[in-house]
Design an enzyme around this catalytic site. Structure first.
Site, PDB file in Angstrom:
ATOM      1  CB  CYS A   1      -0.946   0.007   1.191  1.00  0.00           C
ATOM      2  SG  CYS A   1      -0.148  -0.301   2.760  1.00  0.00           S
TER       3      CYS A   1
ATOM      4  CG  HIS B   1      -3.901   0.639   4.688  1.00  0.00           C
ATOM      5  ND1 HIS B   1      -3.434  -0.192   3.697  1.00  0.00           N
ATOM      6  CD2 HIS B   1      -4.886   1.385   4.126  1.00  0.00           C
ATOM      7  CE1 HIS B   1      -4.117   0.040   2.585  1.00  0.00           C
ATOM      8  NE2 HIS B   1      -4.995   0.993   2.816  1.00  0.00           N
TER       9      HIS B   1
END
Ligand SMILES: [Zn+2]
Length: 353
Positions: free
Chosen positions: A51, A312
């Site tokens: 990510c 994330h």
């Protein structure tokens, strides 16, 4: 980390570089790909824990000053034509031209994200061009570190092309570090180039305070921290030290140093305190008088959610070229209004942070 910038164009008779997906990667590319939704935007598949890479790639795609010059590189520029007569990129060890793999794969991925009717694209060929092993794809990397490594790799890969100055012209600025000896009063200057300005978040509530700490406060070099002055026969002298920005790039990046190392415990920590940054900022007070254009508008924010060991990355990016179709939130008791946009004009003089 980023190895194999160039790939031998092998002389196998194939006119184009044939990229191959790393079979060791956990690819989801075989799954049926959904078409784009009403936003008309294309995402990137997560190869495991990429990510951080995806957020960075999306930011670069939505930066016209970076994307458009990259697209202007031809197949010949990238050594994709086997019958090219240009020998300037011929490696000293052999007679074959080398394909500029990272640039080829960035071009391909950007084109797919803009043109293919898919909700998401695969970045496997790009990470393969970095020379990553499959396990590296799944290790969470620091997006700031990746940004520097990627820019360095792109810069090397562009050497000898008409876009060899792309990273410099978009992202590079400079600072002047001053040191004044209090004994002889002489001022020493040292110029340093930067591609981003990392900001200390600890004990700073906002962007302006962090910049003021860097570029308006003067540090006193006294006691054990005295300055060895070349004009005073290399004697240790009291001195004063400060810095100013002497060149601002069109796109200025501020990595926020939220990850810190606790010397007492030996642990890595993430500072999660509130930190404010404005939509517009004038950096004039932090610059040399010779710097004329000092106004910036916020263009993109890459965010890490989680701890310093897991989490994330995602981003908010201003759609300057109106690539997407944006939906206004409906006012109470009225239907949604959809705005459809065509691609906008390239703005080379727009400064962004
Ligand atoms: Zn001196």
């Amino acid at each position: 980390m980023l190895q194999g910038l160039f790939d031998d164009d092998g002389g196998d008779g194939e006119p184009y570089y044939q990229g191959t997906a790393n079979t060791g990667s956990k690819s989801t590319v075989e799954k049926p790909l959904s078409p784009r939704n009403e936003t008309n935007l294309c995402g990137l598949q997560n190869q495991g824990a990429t990510c951080y890479l995806n957020a960075l790639i999306q930011t670069l795609l939505f930066t016209p000053e970076f994307r458009e010059p990259l697209f202007r590189l031809s197949a010949k520029d990238l050594n994709l034509l086997s019958n090219s007569n240009d020998s300037s990129q011929t490696p000293s060890s052999g007679s074959t031209l080398k394909v500029r793999k990272i640039i080829v794969e960035l071009q391909r991925l950007f084109a797919e994200m803009l043109l293919l009717n898919q909700q998401a694209c695969s970045s496997i060929r790009l990470t393969d061009s970095f020379g990553w092993q499959s396990n590296e794809t799944f290790d969470h990397q620091d997006v700031h570190e990746l940004n520097r490594l990627l820019f360095d790799a792109i810069q090397k890969s562009l050497q000898g092309t008409k876009q060899s100055n792309l990273i410099h012209s978009c992202y590079e600025g400079s600072t002047i570090n001053y040191t004044q000896c209090k004994q002889c009063q002489k001022v020493f200057k040292r110029i340093e180039d930067y591609q981003d300005l990392p900001l200390v978040v600890q004990d700073s509530p906002n962007l302006h305070t962090s910049l003021a700490n860097m570029f308006t406060l003067h540090e006193h070099l006294i006691g054990d921290n005295q300055y060895r002055c070349s004009s005073c026969a290399n004697m240790l002298c009291d001195a004063e030290k400060w810095a100013k920005i002497s060149k601002l790039p069109p796109i200025l990046t501020f990595p926020l140093q939220r990850f810190v190392y606790d010397i007492k415990t030996g642990n890595r920590l993430k500072k999660t305190t509130r930190y404010e940054f404005p939509f517009d900022i004038d950096l004039k007070e932090f610059c040399e008088d010779s710097v004329i254009e000092t106004n910036y508008e916020l263009f993109a924010v890459v965010i890490h959610k989680g701890t310093c060991y897991s989490g994330h990355y995602y981003g908010y990016i201003k759609d300057i070229d109106h690539i997407g179709c944006w939906i206004c939130p409906p006012p109470p008791s009225s239907p949604a209004v959809r705005h459809s946009h065509s691609r906008g004009r390239f703005k080379s003089d727009e400064k962004s942070i």
